[in-house]
Every structure is written in C-alpha cells, then in structure tokens.
Write an enzyme that holds these catalytic residues in place. Structure first.
Site, PDB file in Angstrom:
ATOM      1  N   GLN A 181      -4.787  -1.626  -7.550  1.00 12.72           N
ATOM      2  CA  GLN A 181      -5.186  -0.807  -6.465  1.00 12.72           C
ATOM      3  C   GLN A 181      -6.231   0.369  -7.217  1.00 12.72           C
ATOM      4  O   GLN A 181      -5.502   1.118  -8.099  1.00 12.72           O
ATOM      5  CB  GLN A 181      -4.400  -0.127  -5.385  1.00 12.72           C
ATOM      6  CG  GLN A 181      -4.981   0.707  -4.535  1.00 12.72           C
ATOM      7  CD  GLN A 181      -4.048   1.170  -3.372  1.00 12.72           C
ATOM      8  OE1 GLN A 181      -3.445   0.535  -2.586  1.00 12.72           O
ATOM      9  NE2 GLN A 181      -3.830   2.410  -3.121  1.00 12.72           N
ATOM     10  N   SER A 224      -6.578   4.512   0.004  1.00  9.87           N
ATOM     11  CA  SER A 224      -6.932   3.283  -0.802  1.00  9.87           C
ATOM     12  C   SER A 224      -8.373   3.094  -0.875  1.00  9.87           C
ATOM     13  O   SER A 224      -9.076   3.157   0.260  1.00  9.87           O
ATOM     14  CB  SER A 224      -6.101   2.208  -0.022  1.00  9.87           C
ATOM     15  OG  SER A 224      -4.828   2.401   0.069  1.00  9.87           O
ATOM     16  N   ASP A 266       0.881  -1.293  -0.004  1.00  9.51           N
ATOM     17  CA  ASP A 266      -0.096  -0.002  -0.031  1.00  9.51           C
ATOM     18  C   ASP A 266       0.993   1.255   0.003  1.00  9.51           C
ATOM     19  O   ASP A 266       0.545   2.275  -0.221  1.00  9.51           O
ATOM     20  CB  ASP A 266      -1.031   0.087   1.084  1.00  9.51           C
ATOM     21  CG  ASP A 266      -2.097   0.862   1.229  1.00  9.51           C
ATOM     22  OD1 ASP A 266      -2.648   0.980  -0.197  1.00  9.51           O
ATOM     23  OD2 ASP A 266      -2.397   1.694   2.077  1.00  9.51           O
TER      24      ASP A 266
END
Length: 147
Positions: free
Chosen positions: A138, A88, A64
């Site tokens: 993502q 996110s 991430d």
C-alpha cells in the site's frame, strides 16, 4: 485536549475485528520508532459460514487497518494521528491459501520508504502456525493538518 478527545473517540468505536498489537506504542511519546508493526487479529462472532471469496473480501478490509502505522512510526517525533491526515492511495493484495477467521492471524507490516507526504508499506498475513495467507502493498497519504 482535542487530540485526546479524538483519540478516545476513535479507540471506543465498536469494531467487528479484535486487534492485539505485538508492539504497544504510546502515542504520547514523541520519539521516532522503527518502521514496522505486528498485529494479531481475528473476527468477532460466528464466521463458520463464510466462503473463501467472502473471507478474502473481509481480509482486504482488515488489511487496510494498521498498515500506515508502520510508515508513521519513523516520524513519530513530529507526526501522529492527531496532527496528520492519512488516506489509502493504492492497495494491492495477493492471496495464497484458505484460512480460518475463527483463529488469530498475524499481520506483519514494514515500511521501507516515506517521502513527499506519502508512505509505502508492505505486509504479510500469517496463520498462527506460520502459513502465509496473503501479502499486501500500500501507498498512503500522510499529510500534516493545518492547525
């Protein structure tokens, strides 16, 4: 000046991960950049007792970091970490093989699309000898802050 204080504070946070970017970007240069980034990383400390499930969980956490930077690159002339909120939204992982956190791993990220305050990025994580460990996808929020 507020941006400088926030950036300095963010950079000085002690993290359990060491990152070494391949492309070093000056956040004060306000020029749009290609929508990719490559970052070497490894964990600090002893990782010899981690089982595969624990390593995959940690790798998910590490994945991430940096991924939205590739999406932000294409808008660097207007958007930066001091004037843009990121978060996110969707994050998916695919694991292909075991790996060693005691050695460097390469996270290669590209962003094929940004629109409507969202950025899409995908990445691959490789061992130093080029074996694919995991892939990542993502979608993230990239919204201008009201100043």
């Amino acid at each position: 000046m507020r941006f400088l204080k926030k950036t300095k504070g963010f950079i000085e946070i002690e993290r359990p991960i060491e990152f070494k970017p391949v492309e070093v970007v000056n956040p004060f240069n306000k020029e749009d950049l290609p929508p990719f980034t490559n970052v070497w990383f490894k964990l600090k400390g002893d990782t010899s007792n981690l089982n595969l499930a624990s390593k995959q969980q940690i790798l998910t956490y590490v994945s991430d970091y940096n991924i939205l930077a590739a999406a932000m690159n294409r808008h660097a002339s207007k958007a930066h970490w001091g004037n843009t909120q990121t978060a996110s939204l969707d994050h998916s992982m695919w694991y292909f093989r075991d790996f060693d956190f005691d050695d460097w791993l390469l996270y290669s990220i590209e962003s094929p699309n940004t629109s409507n305050a969202r950025g899409f990025a995908k990445g691959n994580i490789f061992t130093r000898d080029g074996k694919l460990v995991a892939s990542v996808a993502q979608e993230g929020l990239m919204r201008p802050l009201n100043s």
